[in-house]
Motif scaffolding. Structure first.
Motif, PDB file in Angstrom:
ATOM      1  N   GLU A  95      24.426 -37.405  78.772  1.00 31.88           N
ATOM      2  CA  GLU A  95      25.147 -38.661  79.037  1.00 31.88           C
ATOM      3  C   GLU A  95      24.139 -39.793  78.931  1.00 31.88           C
ATOM      4  N   ASP A 120      28.413 -43.033  77.440  1.00 29.58           N
ATOM      5  CA  ASP A 120      29.481 -42.557  76.562  1.00 29.58           C
ATOM      6  C   ASP A 120      30.594 -41.880  77.347  1.00 29.58           C
ATOM      7  N   GLN A 121      30.464 -41.805  78.683  1.00 33.90           N
ATOM      8  CA  GLN A 121      31.499 -41.227  79.545  1.00 33.90           C
ATOM      9  C   GLN A 121      32.242 -42.304  80.347  1.00 33.90           C
ATOM     10  N   ARG A 123      30.908 -44.545  82.304  1.00 33.01           N
ATOM     11  CA  ARG A 123      30.285 -44.790  83.611  1.00 33.01           C
ATOM     12  C   ARG A 123      29.178 -45.818  83.477  1.00 33.01           C
ATOM     13  N   ASN A 271      33.828 -44.901  88.369  1.00 35.37           N
ATOM     14  CA  ASN A 271      33.601 -43.647  87.652  1.00 35.37           C
ATOM     15  C   ASN A 271      32.228 -43.064  87.974  1.00 35.37           C
ATOM     16  N   SER A 275      31.513 -39.471  89.892  1.00 42.42           N
ATOM     17  CA  SER A 275      30.666 -38.445  89.294  1.00 42.42           C
ATOM     18  C   SER A 275      29.554 -38.021  90.240  1.00 42.42           C
TER      19      SER A 275
END
Length: 289
Positions: A95, A120-121, A123, A271, A275
């Motif tokens: 990530e 890219d997630q 977050r 986000n 996580s």
């Protein structure tokens, strides 16, 4: 220096010390110091809170792992630094910074105070909490070896005009990453603006002393290459020293105005928090106290 001069331990030692002195001369001959003894700490930061401090020569690179909440300040000391940056989640380096999402999710191509560096997630990896420069670039990445060879005659990492991709490859290797792990980067201190016809214009630096401060919203690996911007039209390779200083701090919290500054930012920070919550084990009932 001849080959025979390094054939003994004493000769090799003197050669190594001479190399250190040469490198120091390229960055104002500053002695090696612990972070707590850095002569130019950020205003209001206690020396004991400093965890990293160095000066990166023009054409040099650095890499550091920082804890969540760490503040990282990049300073263009003499007015011609260009800090190309990549960021990775330290716990799961697949990530990483996604410049395209950073731009499109926040509806902003010109990053400054209040903007986030997104993964890219979806977050938030880091927040920009201070920016006295305003001269940055999210569009054109860093230089390649082929480009620098065509422009300056050399683009090797240890040559006189190193390419950013070559420097990133060295920095990445220190963390078990390879060239395949190098996404497009963003850069600070060399401004680029796009006109109404879509043509880019390199605006150069905001001047000596400009700085940018980031807050790590999760534990990060940061790679920094200080090398000329790919759109810099000057015939001669030009890049001056960059200061990198980091200190202990706190990440953005729901009580911070930055959390709710925009709906897109709130979603990215939420986000990240979600996580991180999944990675934290809950204490077992009846555990020893």
């Amino acid at each position: 220096m001849t080959a025979s001069s390094t054939s003994t331990t004493a000769g090799a030692r003197e050669h190594a010390r001479a190399q250190e002195a040469a490198a120091a001369g390229a960055v104002r001959a500053r002695p090696v110091l612990p972070a707590s003894a850095w002569p130019t700490p950020p205003e209001g930061v206690a020396p004991e809170d400093l965890v990293w401090a160095e000066t990166v020569a023009g054409g040099g690179y650095t890499h550091l792992s920082v804890a969540r909440g760490t503040h990282v300040r990049l300073t263009d000391l003499d007015g011609d630094a260009c800090a190309h940056l990549l960021a990775y989640d330290a716990a799961q380096p697949w990530e990483r910074l996604n410049v395209a999402d950073t731009v499109k999710v926040q509806w902003q191509v010109y990053l400054t105070t209040g903007h986030l560096l997104l993964s890219d997630q979806g977050r938030a990896l880091a927040s920009v909490v201070e920016d006295t420069s305003g001269h940055h670039d999210t569009l054109f990445g860093t230089s390649t070896r082929a480009r620098n060879e065509a422009r300056y005659g050399d683009g090797a990492a240890h040559g006189p005009s190193p390419a950013g991709r070559e420097l990133f490859a060295l920095a990445a290797a220190k963390h078990g990453l390879t060239r395949r792990d190098l996404p497009p980067s963003l850069s600070f201190f060399q401004g680029v603006r796009v006109d109404e016809h879509g043509a880019p214009h390199h605006h150069g630096s905001a001047g000596a002393g400009a700085h940018v401060t980031l807050v790590a919203e999760t534990a990060l690996v940061l790679l920094v290459a200080n090398t000329a911007h790919p759109l810099d039209a000057r015939e001669r390779f030009t890049c001056t020293p960059l200061e990198v200083v980091a200190w202990r701090g706190e990440p953005t919290a729901p009580t911070d105005p930055r959390w709710d500054a925009t709906p897109e930012g709130r979603r990215a920070l939420t986000n990240t928090a979600a996580s991180l919550a999944t990675r934290t084990a809950r204490p077992t009932a009846g555990a020893a106290r």
